[in-house]
Motif scaffolding. Structure first.
Motif, PDB file in Angstrom:
ATOM      1  N   ASP A  67      -3.968  98.242 -36.829  1.00  0.00           N
ATOM      2  CA  ASP A  67      -3.528  98.531 -38.197  1.00  0.00           C
ATOM      3  C   ASP A  67      -2.412  99.583 -38.231  1.00  0.00           C
ATOM      4  O   ASP A  67      -1.679  99.661 -39.209  1.00  0.00           O
ATOM      5  CB  ASP A  67      -4.696  98.952 -39.089  1.00  0.00           C
ATOM      6  N   TYR A  68      -2.271 100.393 -37.156  1.00  0.00           N
ATOM      7  CA  TYR A  68      -1.088 101.231 -37.055  1.00  0.00           C
ATOM      8  C   TYR A  68      -0.894 101.672 -35.607  1.00  0.00           C
ATOM      9  O   TYR A  68      -1.825 101.652 -34.800  1.00  0.00           O
ATOM     10  CB  TYR A  68      -1.140 102.445 -37.994  1.00  0.00           C
ATOM     11  N   GLU A  69       0.346 102.089 -35.273  1.00  0.00           N
ATOM     12  CA  GLU A  69       0.701 102.520 -33.925  1.00  0.00           C
ATOM     13  C   GLU A  69       1.403 103.874 -33.985  1.00  0.00           C
ATOM     14  O   GLU A  69       2.022 104.223 -34.991  1.00  0.00           O
ATOM     15  CB  GLU A  69       1.624 101.498 -33.244  1.00  0.00           C
ATOM     16  N   LEU A  70       1.283 104.611 -32.878  1.00  0.00           N
ATOM     17  CA  LEU A  70       1.960 105.898 -32.737  1.00  0.00           C
ATOM     18  C   LEU A  70       2.733 105.902 -31.418  1.00  0.00           C
ATOM     19  O   LEU A  70       2.260 105.366 -30.417  1.00  0.00           O
ATOM     20  CB  LEU A  70       0.952 107.053 -32.739  1.00  0.00           C
ATOM     21  N   GLU A  91       1.926 108.718 -24.790  1.00  0.00           N
ATOM     22  CA  GLU A  91       3.174 107.968 -24.949  1.00  0.00           C
ATOM     23  C   GLU A  91       3.073 106.952 -26.079  1.00  0.00           C
ATOM     24  O   GLU A  91       4.029 106.728 -26.819  1.00  0.00           O
ATOM     25  CB  GLU A  91       3.511 107.250 -23.639  1.00  0.00           C
ATOM     26  N   ARG A  92       1.890 106.367 -26.221  1.00  0.00           N
ATOM     27  CA  ARG A  92       1.709 105.356 -27.264  1.00  0.00           C
ATOM     28  C   ARG A  92       0.231 105.261 -27.622  1.00  0.00           C
ATOM     29  O   ARG A  92      -0.632 105.468 -26.759  1.00  0.00           O
ATOM     30  CB  ARG A  92       2.210 103.988 -26.795  1.00  0.00           C
ATOM     31  N   ALA A  97      -9.053  99.136 -36.771  1.00  0.00           N
ATOM     32  CA  ALA A  97      -9.915  99.479 -37.904  1.00  0.00           C
ATOM     33  C   ALA A  97     -11.340  98.992 -37.708  1.00  0.00           C
ATOM     34  O   ALA A  97     -12.277  99.625 -38.193  1.00  0.00           O
ATOM     35  CB  ALA A  97      -9.332  98.891 -39.191  1.00  0.00           C
ATOM     36  N   ASP A  98     -11.535  97.851 -37.022  1.00  0.00           N
ATOM     37  CA  ASP A  98     -12.880  97.291 -36.908  1.00  0.00           C
ATOM     38  C   ASP A  98     -13.792  98.181 -36.069  1.00  0.00           C
ATOM     39  O   ASP A  98     -14.981  98.307 -36.347  1.00  0.00           O
ATOM     40  CB  ASP A  98     -12.832  95.874 -36.316  1.00  0.00           C
ATOM     41  N   THR A  99     -13.250  98.824 -35.037  1.00  0.00           N
ATOM     42  CA  THR A  99     -14.052  99.705 -34.179  1.00  0.00           C
ATOM     43  C   THR A  99     -13.779 101.180 -34.446  1.00  0.00           C
ATOM     44  O   THR A  99     -14.461 102.039 -33.881  1.00  0.00           O
ATOM     45  CB  THR A  99     -13.764  99.414 -32.702  1.00  0.00           C
ATOM     46  N   GLU A 100     -12.803 101.470 -35.295  1.00  0.00           N
ATOM     47  CA  GLU A 100     -12.397 102.849 -35.604  1.00  0.00           C
ATOM     48  C   GLU A 100     -12.110 103.627 -34.323  1.00  0.00           C
ATOM     49  O   GLU A 100     -12.567 104.760 -34.139  1.00  0.00           O
ATOM     50  CB  GLU A 100     -13.459 103.559 -36.444  1.00  0.00           C
ATOM     51  N   THR A 101     -11.363 103.004 -33.430  1.00  0.00           N
ATOM     52  CA  THR A 101     -11.006 103.633 -32.163  1.00  0.00           C
ATOM     53  C   THR A 101      -9.495 103.705 -32.021  1.00  0.00           C
ATOM     54  O   THR A 101      -8.753 102.911 -32.615  1.00  0.00           O
ATOM     55  CB  THR A 101     -11.587 102.861 -30.968  1.00  0.00           C
ATOM     56  N   LEU A 102      -9.070 104.656 -31.200  1.00  0.00           N
ATOM     57  CA  LEU A 102      -7.655 104.851 -30.918  1.00  0.00           C
ATOM     58  C   LEU A 102      -7.451 104.681 -29.415  1.00  0.00           C
ATOM     59  O   LEU A 102      -8.019 105.430 -28.613  1.00  0.00           O
ATOM     60  CB  LEU A 102      -7.210 106.242 -31.360  1.00  0.00           C
ATOM     61  N   GLU A 103      -6.667 103.677 -29.032  1.00  0.00           N
ATOM     62  CA  GLU A 103      -6.377 103.436 -27.624  1.00  0.00           C
ATOM     63  C   GLU A 103      -5.052 104.102 -27.271  1.00  0.00           C
ATOM     64  O   GLU A 103      -4.034 103.854 -27.920  1.00  0.00           O
ATOM     65  CB  GLU A 103      -6.324 101.928 -27.350  1.00  0.00           C
ATOM     66  N   ILE A 104      -5.086 104.940 -26.240  1.00  0.00           N
ATOM     67  CA  ILE A 104      -3.939 105.787 -25.903  1.00  0.00           C
ATOM     68  C   ILE A 104      -3.441 105.449 -24.506  1.00  0.00           C
ATOM     69  O   ILE A 104      -4.235 105.263 -23.578  1.00  0.00           O
ATOM     70  CB  ILE A 104      -4.336 107.277 -25.961  1.00  0.00           C
TER      71      ILE A 104
END
Length: 219
Positions: A67-70, A91-92, A97-104
């Motif tokens: 749902d969004y990227e950094l 770096e990215r 949203a389904d798991t409410e996780t942020l993959e870095i």
């Protein structure tokens, strides 16, 4: 003409009409009950077959989509007194949203405790939960803890940890791994197949084929 037979015939007709009216009255008395039953069945059918709004939302959220990227980002968290508690750079990052996780990708983590001792961790990838309190570090994971005495870092208190997987509970200062690990503290080295380290309680639980190497020379 026989009046008696006529009267008997009329009386019979009146009796039949009276019975018919009574039967109709009884039937009409049950009409509201029957209608209520039909309405209840219709209501049950409508409730059962009408899609639930919350269920529809959950079905939509089950899609594992970004749902969004950094890019080239940093996230800081502070204590109630305003002091820096942790810093996460990468770096990215991709948020699901389904798991409410942020993959870095290529994360760099710094955590400062109340005594200003520092924990630094890096890896190829990481997965953070919603509030950032848990970080799963994947691929070439490296973590080092340093303690300070006055203004200098005590070399004998440097704690290094390497593995392909580390589960870092940053708010509890707990590190776990279910994969082979290498631990160094000062001149002492340990290898194990898995481990559970609680820094606050100062406990280290090594599992599997544990090997240790100690150097009698002091740094």
């Amino acid at each position: 003409m026989n009046l008696t037979k006529l009267e008997t015939s009329q009386n019979g007709r009146l009796t039949r009409l009276s019975l018919t009216r009574r039967l109709l009255d009884k039937c009409l008395a049950y009409v509201p009950v029957i209608l209520m039953g039909v309405l209840a069945m219709l209501s049950y059918w409508l409730v059962k077959n009408t899609p639930d709004v919350e269920t529809s939302k959950k079905r939509l959220q089950q899609k594992h989509e970004i749902d969004y990227e950094l890019n080239l980002f940093s996230v800081k968290s502070y204590r109630l007194d305003g002091q820096l508690q942790s810093l996460i750079l990468g770096e990215r990052a991709r948020h699901y949203a389904d798991t409410e996780t942020l993959e870095i990708e290529m994360p760099q983590v710094q955590v400062l405790d109340l005594n200003h001792n520092k924990t630094i961790a890096t890896s190829n990838h990481a997965i953070s939960n919603a509030d950032g309190s848990e970080l799963q570090m994947l691929g070439n994971a490296f973590l080092v803890k340093t303690k300070k005495s006055d203004q200098s870092i005590l070399k004998s208190e440097i704690f290094e940890l390497r593995s392909e997987y580390l589960n870092f509970l940053m708010d509890k200062d707990i590190i776990r791994s279910n994969m082979p690990v290498e631990i160094k503290k000062g001149t002492t080295t340990f290898n194990a197949l898995s481990m559970d380290y609680d820094n606050l309680n100062q406990t280290l639980n090594l599992k599997g084929k544990v090997r240790g190497q100690m150097d009698s020379k002091r740094q």
